[in-house]
Design an enzyme around this catalytic site. Structure first.
Site, mmCIF file in Angstrom:
data_model
loop_
_atom_site.group_PDB
_atom_site.id
_atom_site.type_symbol
_atom_site.label_atom_id
_atom_site.label_comp_id
_atom_site.label_asym_id
_atom_site.label_seq_id
_atom_site.Cartn_x
_atom_site.Cartn_y
_atom_site.Cartn_z
ATOM 1 N N GLY A 1 0.824 -1.212 0.000
ATOM 2 C CA GLY A 1 0.000 0.000 0.000
ATOM 3 C C GLY A 1 0.853 1.254 0.000
ATOM 4 O O GLY A 1 1.803 1.385 -0.768
ATOM 5 N N GLY A 2 0.504 2.170 0.912
ATOM 6 C CA GLY A 2 1.215 3.454 0.993
ATOM 7 C C GLY A 2 2.711 3.272 1.199
ATOM 8 O O GLY A 2 3.506 4.144 0.824
ATOM 9 N N GLY B 1 20.264 9.303 -33.998
ATOM 10 C CA GLY B 1 19.723 10.028 -32.849
ATOM 11 C C GLY B 1 20.412 9.608 -31.561
ATOM 12 O O GLY B 1 20.562 10.409 -30.623
ATOM 13 N N ALA B 2 20.839 8.366 -31.528
ATOM 14 C CA ALA B 2 21.486 7.875 -30.316
ATOM 15 C C ALA B 2 22.840 8.545 -30.109
ATOM 16 O O ALA B 2 23.268 8.759 -28.980
ATOM 17 C CB ALA B 2 21.646 6.358 -30.386
HETATM 18 C C1 HXC Z 1 -3.024 -2.112 10.988
HETATM 19 C C2 HXC Z 1 -1.749 -3.950 10.537
HETATM 20 C C3 HXC Z 1 -1.614 -3.548 9.183
HETATM 21 C C4 HXC Z 1 -2.254 -2.338 8.804
HETATM 22 C C5 HXC Z 1 -0.530 -5.381 9.447
HETATM 23 N N1 HXC Z 1 -1.058 -5.084 10.640
HETATM 24 N N2 HXC Z 1 -0.862 -4.461 8.541
HETATM 25 N N3 HXC Z 1 -2.444 -3.242 11.423
HETATM 26 N N4 HXC Z 1 -2.936 -1.662 9.744
HETATM 27 N N5 HXC Z 1 -2.156 -1.860 7.554
HETATM 28 C C6 HXC Z 1 -0.937 -5.845 11.887
HETATM 29 C C7 HXC Z 1 -1.733 -7.126 11.837
HETATM 30 O O1 HXC Z 1 -3.062 -6.861 12.219
HETATM 31 C C8 HXC Z 1 -1.003 -7.967 12.866
HETATM 32 O O2 HXC Z 1 -1.383 -7.500 14.159
HETATM 33 C C9 HXC Z 1 0.438 -7.540 12.672
HETATM 34 O O3 HXC Z 1 0.413 -6.267 12.026
HETATM 35 C C10 HXC Z 1 1.207 -8.487 11.800
HETATM 36 O O4 HXC Z 1 0.470 -8.706 10.615
HETATM 37 P P1 HXC Z 1 0.227 -10.166 10.006
HETATM 38 O O5 HXC Z 1 -0.857 -10.048 9.004
HETATM 39 O O6 HXC Z 1 0.046 -11.129 11.130
HETATM 40 O O7 HXC Z 1 1.630 -10.438 9.306
HETATM 41 P P2 HXC Z 1 1.944 -11.224 7.947
HETATM 42 O O8 HXC Z 1 1.163 -12.500 7.904
HETATM 43 O O9 HXC Z 1 3.425 -11.297 7.840
HETATM 44 O O10 HXC Z 1 1.366 -10.304 6.766
HETATM 45 C C11 HXC Z 1 1.879 -9.043 6.545
HETATM 46 C C12 HXC Z 1 1.014 -8.243 5.556
HETATM 47 C C13 HXC Z 1 -0.453 -8.248 6.059
HETATM 48 C C14 HXC Z 1 1.088 -8.900 4.160
HETATM 49 C C15 HXC Z 1 1.617 -6.853 5.459
HETATM 50 O O11 HXC Z 1 -0.468 -7.853 7.402
HETATM 51 C C16 HXC Z 1 -1.303 -7.338 5.271
HETATM 52 O O12 HXC Z 1 -1.743 -7.679 4.186
HETATM 53 N N6 HXC Z 1 -1.537 -6.134 5.837
HETATM 54 C C17 HXC Z 1 -2.368 -5.146 5.128
HETATM 55 C C18 HXC Z 1 -1.624 -4.630 3.944
HETATM 56 C C19 HXC Z 1 -2.400 -3.595 3.205
HETATM 57 O O13 HXC Z 1 -3.386 -3.893 2.498
HETATM 58 N N7 HXC Z 1 -2.029 -2.347 3.391
HETATM 59 C C20 HXC Z 1 -2.625 -1.307 2.651
HETATM 60 C C21 HXC Z 1 -3.292 -0.366 3.613
HETATM 61 S S1 HXC Z 1 -3.977 0.919 2.651
HETATM 62 P P3 HXC Z 1 -1.450 -8.506 15.406
HETATM 63 O O14 HXC Z 1 -2.017 -7.654 16.489
HETATM 64 O O15 HXC Z 1 -2.336 -9.615 14.981
HETATM 65 O O16 HXC Z 1 -0.035 -8.924 15.634
HETATM 66 C C22 HXC Z 1 -2.689 1.896 2.242
HETATM 67 C C23 HXC Z 1 -3.004 2.987 1.290
HETATM 68 C C24 HXC Z 1 -2.239 4.210 1.571
HETATM 69 O O17 HXC Z 1 -1.585 1.767 2.653
HETATM 70 C C25 HXC Z 1 -2.415 5.150 0.450
HETATM 71 C C26 HXC Z 1 -1.670 6.423 0.687
HETATM 72 C C27 HXC Z 1 -1.931 7.400 -0.402
#
Ligand code: HXC
Length: 536
Positions: free
Chosen positions: A191-192, A426-427
Site C-alpha cells: 500500500g502506501g 539520434g542515439a
Molecule cells: C493495521 C496492521 C496492518 C495495517 C498489518 N497489521 N498491517 N495493522 N494496519 N495496515 C498488523 C496485523 O493486524 C497484525 O497484528 C500484525 O500487524 C502483523 O500482521 P500479520 O498479518 O500477522 O503479518 P503477515 O502475515 O506477515 O502479513 C503481513 C502483511 C499483512 C502482508 C503486510 O499484514 C497485510 O496484508 N496487511 C495489510 C496490507 C495492506 O493492504 N495495506 C494497505 C493499507 S492501505 P497482530 O495484532 O495480529 O499482531 C494503504 C493505502 C495508503 O496503505 C495510500 C496512501 C496514499
C-alpha cells in the site's frame, strides 16, 4: 584575586523544587526516582520483540551507522487513537525509530520501521516522526535513509493514516534534489509503504524478506483471479530485473547496510555541496596498455564495456546502479583521482547497446540524480541507434527515448564524453554529444560517427543505382567503402568540431582526470523558469 571563588555563581541558586537533597548528604532520591522512571519508559519505547530469524531494526541501525553515533529522536511519541481498541494498546515509539548519526564520519538522518509493532503500520504519530526527521535532515543538509518494513496505512487510524502518508510524499517531493533520499525495503511493504520509496532517489531491496507491492497476492487473486506468490509479485529479483522499481539487490540485511554505506561514500550530502573527494592511491596518469586490445576486430561483435570502465577508474572500483535492469546501458558511480563521477555507458554485449524505453528511463533518472547533487557525468559511447520495432514503438520509445535528450541537456554539471566505437543517428546525439552541452567530447581512433551504419546507409541513398547495376554486389561494396572512408572514423566529426580531440585509448584515464580538474569550478547559466516539463 581569590582563585577559589573565580567560578562561584554570582547569586546563590536554590535547588530546583522537584529535586531537593535528602537529609542524607549527597543523595537525590527524586532524581533517582525520575531516572528510574525514565529508564522504564525508555525500555518500553524500545519497541517489540524481533521476528524469529529477522533482524531487530535497532540492530540494523547499529550496523548502518558508525559505532556509537546514533541519537534517537521522539522515542516517546505515541498514537492518540481510541477506535478499534487502540486505546488499550500503548505503542511507545509508535512502530518507527527515528534519529540521526554518522556514516564515514558524515551526518545522516534515518527512520526504521518496526514490524513487531502493529506490522510497522503507519498512523498519525508514526508519520509525524518520519516527517520530523525529514525536516531535520533538510535543515541540516544531510541524506535521509528509510529502513522500511510496513503493512501500509494503519487501518484503525483511518484518514489520519492516509494524511500521514500524504505528508511524507509531500516532503519526498519537496526535498527531491535538495538532499539525497535513500530507501531500503527490508520487509513486506504494501500500500502506501511503496509510494514513498518510489519518490526517493535509490531503493535497496533485500532478497527474500523485502517485498513491494501496491496490493498483496490475496487482493490480486480476488480481483484478477490470478494466483501468484508474494515473491513472484514483488520480490527483490522482480523489482531489480523486470520492473526497475528497485536499484540495488541486497543478499540480506547486512549486505543491504554495507551497500548503503558504500553509496553514501560516493554521493554529496546536499545539492549545495560537492561529493567528498577520497584519497587516491591509483596513479592519475596511469596509461593502461590493455585498453588497446579490448575492441574486437569485427566491429559488429560486442565487447564488455565494464572492462573499459574498470581500467580507467580508480582501483577498478565501480558501484553499479540498477545492474540487472535494462542491461543495455550501464550506470553507476566511480572515482577518478578521488573525485566521484557518474558513469553512463552503452553495453554492446546486450542488444548491441541500443537505447530502448527501459534503458532511456534508467539513464535519464541517473543523469538527473548526478546533476542534482553536483556529480560530474562521464559518458562512454558505443551505440548503433535506438531500438527499432513495433514493441518499442507501442511502448512509447519516442516519449521514453526523449528523456535522455532532456536529462543531458538539462544537466549543468561537468559533462565529458568518450566515443569508443559507434555513435550513430539520434542515439549519437542522445549520448551526451556536444550538441546537448557536453563540455568535452573525446574519441578513440576506432570511433565512427554517422547517421547510420554503412550497409543501411548505402541501401537507402543508392537504392536506384543498386537496382539498375548489373554487378550489384560490387557496386554496393564500393559504395560501402566510400561511406566507410568518410564516416567510419572520428575525423570528419572532429573537422566539424563535434569531437574535441581524438586520443590514444591508453590516455583515456589521464585525459578524463585532467578534464575533471579543468571543469572543477564549472558554472553554467540557464534561462529563468519555474521548472521544465520532462516527458514522463
Ligand atoms: C493495521 C496492521 C496492518 C495495517 C498489518 N497489521 N498491517 N495493522 N494496519 N495496515 C498488523 C496485523 O493486524 C497484525 O497484528 C500484525 O500487524 C502483523 O500482521 P500479520 O498479518 O500477522 O503479518 P503477515 O502475515 O506477515 O502479513 C503481513 C502483511 C499483512 C502482508 C503486510 O499484514 C497485510 O496484508 N496487511 C495489510 C496490507 C495492506 O493492504 N495495506 C494497505 C493499507 S492501505 P497482530 O495484532 O495480529 O499482531 C494503504 C493505502 C495508503 O496503505 C495510500 C496512501 C496514499
Amino acid at each position: 584575586m581569590q582563585r577559589s571563588n573565580d567560578y562561584a555563581p554570582v547569586h546563590k541558586q536554590s535547588d530546583p523544587p522537584c529535586f531537593r537533597k535528602s537529609k542524607t548528604e549527597g543523595k537525590w532520591p527524586e532524581v533517582e526516582e525520575a531516572l528510574r522512571k525514565l529508564t522504564e519508559v525508555q525500555q518500553k519505547a524500545m519497541g517489540g520483540k524481533s521476528k524469529p530469524g529477522k533482524r531487530n531494526p535497532r540492530e540494523t541501525i547499529e550496523a548502518l551507522l558508525d559505532p556509537g553515533t546514533f541519537v534517537e529522536v521522539n522515542m516517546f511519541a505515541r498514537h492518540r487513537c481510541t477506535d478499534f481498541g487502540l486505546d488499550k494498546k500503548e505503542l511507545l515509539g509508535d512502530g518507527v525509530i527515528t534519529g540521526y548519526g554518522e556514516v564515514h564520519g558524515r551526518k545522516v538522518f534515518l527512520y526504521a520501521q518496526d514490524f513487531s509493532v502493529m506490522g510497522g503500520s503507519l498512523g498519525a504519530a508514526h508519520a509525524k516522526k518520519i516527517c520530523n526527521i525529514m525536516d531535520l535532515a533538510a535543515k541540516a543538509g544531510a541524506p535521509v535513509i528509510g529502513l522500511l518494513d510496513s503493512g501500509g496505512a494503519r487501518i484503525q487510524e483511518g484518514t489520519d493514516s492516509l494524511g500521514g502518508y500524504g505528508d511524507i510524499f509531500f516532503r519526498n517531493v519537496r526535498l527531491s534534489g535538495v538532499i539525497p533520499q535513500i530507501t531500503a525495503i527490508m520487509g513486506i511493504c504494501a500500500g502506501g509503504a511503496v509510494y514513498s520509496p518510489a519518490l526517493t532517489d535509490f531503493i535497496f531491496q533485500v532478497n527474500d524478506s523485502g517485498l513491494m507491492f501496491i496490493t498483496g497476492p490475496d487482493v490480486v487473486a480476488e480481483v484478477t483471479g490470478q494466483e501468484i506468490s508474494k515473491e513472484e509479485l514483488g520480490g527483490a529479483h522482480i523489482h531489480t530485473k523486470i520492473t526497475g522499481n528497485a536499484d540495488f539487490f541486497s543478499e540480506n540485511d547486512q549486505h543491504c547496510v554495507e551497500q548503503i554505506r558504500l553509496l553514501l561514500g560516493y554521493i554529496s550530502p546536499n545539492c549545495k555541496s560537492k561529493a567528498p573527494r577520497a584519497q587516491c592511491t591509483d596513479d592519475p596518469n596511469r596509461k593502461d596498455e590493455t585498453l588497446l586490445g579490448i575492441l574486437p576486430q569485427n566491429t559488429r561483435r560486442g565487447f564488455d564495456m565494464h572492462k573499459i570502465i574498470n581500467l580507467i577508474v580508480d582501483d577498478r572500483r565501480f558501484f553499479e546502479v540498477k545492474a540487472n535492469f535494462a542491461r543495455n546501458i550501464i550506470c553507476g558511480f566511480a572515482r577518478m583521482d578521488g573525485r566521484t563521477v557518474g558513469i553512463v555507458a552503452n553495453q554492446p554485449l546486450v542488444y548491441n547497446g541500443v537505447l530502448d524505453c527501459d534503458s532511456s528511463d534508467k539513464a535519464a533518472r541517473f543523469i538527473r540524480f548526478c546533476d542534482a547533487f553536483n556529480i560530474p557525468l562521464l559518458t562512454l559511447v558505443d551505440i548503433p541507434g535506438y531500438m527499432p520495432g513495433v514493441k518499442e514503438e507501442y511502448k512509447g520509445i519516442i516519449r521514453h527515448g526523449s528523456k535522455m535528450l532532456y536529462a543531458y541537456s538539462e544537466a549543468t554539471v561537468p559533462k565529458i564524453t568518450v566515443i569508443i566505437r559507434k555513435a550513430y543517428g539520434g542515439a549519437y546525439v542522445a549520448m551526451c554529444s556536444k550538441h546537448l552541452g557536453a563540455d568535452l567530447v573525446l574519441a578513440w581512433p576506432s570511433a565512427e560517427v554517422a547517421v547510420m551504419g554503412p550497409e543501411g546507409a548505402v541501401n537507402i541513398i543508392y537504392r536506384k543505382e543498386l537496382e539498375a547495376a548489373e554487378n550489384r554486389d560490387q557496386v554496393k561494396q564500393e559504395k560501402v567503402q566510400e561511406y566507410r572512408d568518410k564516416f567510419a572514423n572520428p575525423y570528419d566529426a572532429a573537422f566539424r568540431q563535434h569531437i574535441d580531440d581524438v586520443i590514444d585509448p591508453r590516455d583515456t584515464r589521464p585525459r578524463i582526470i585532467g578534464a575533471l580538474k579543468m571543469l572543477e569550478d564549472k558554472e553554467e547559466f540557464t534561462p529563468w523558469k519555474r521548472h521544465g516539463n520532462m516527458p514522463v
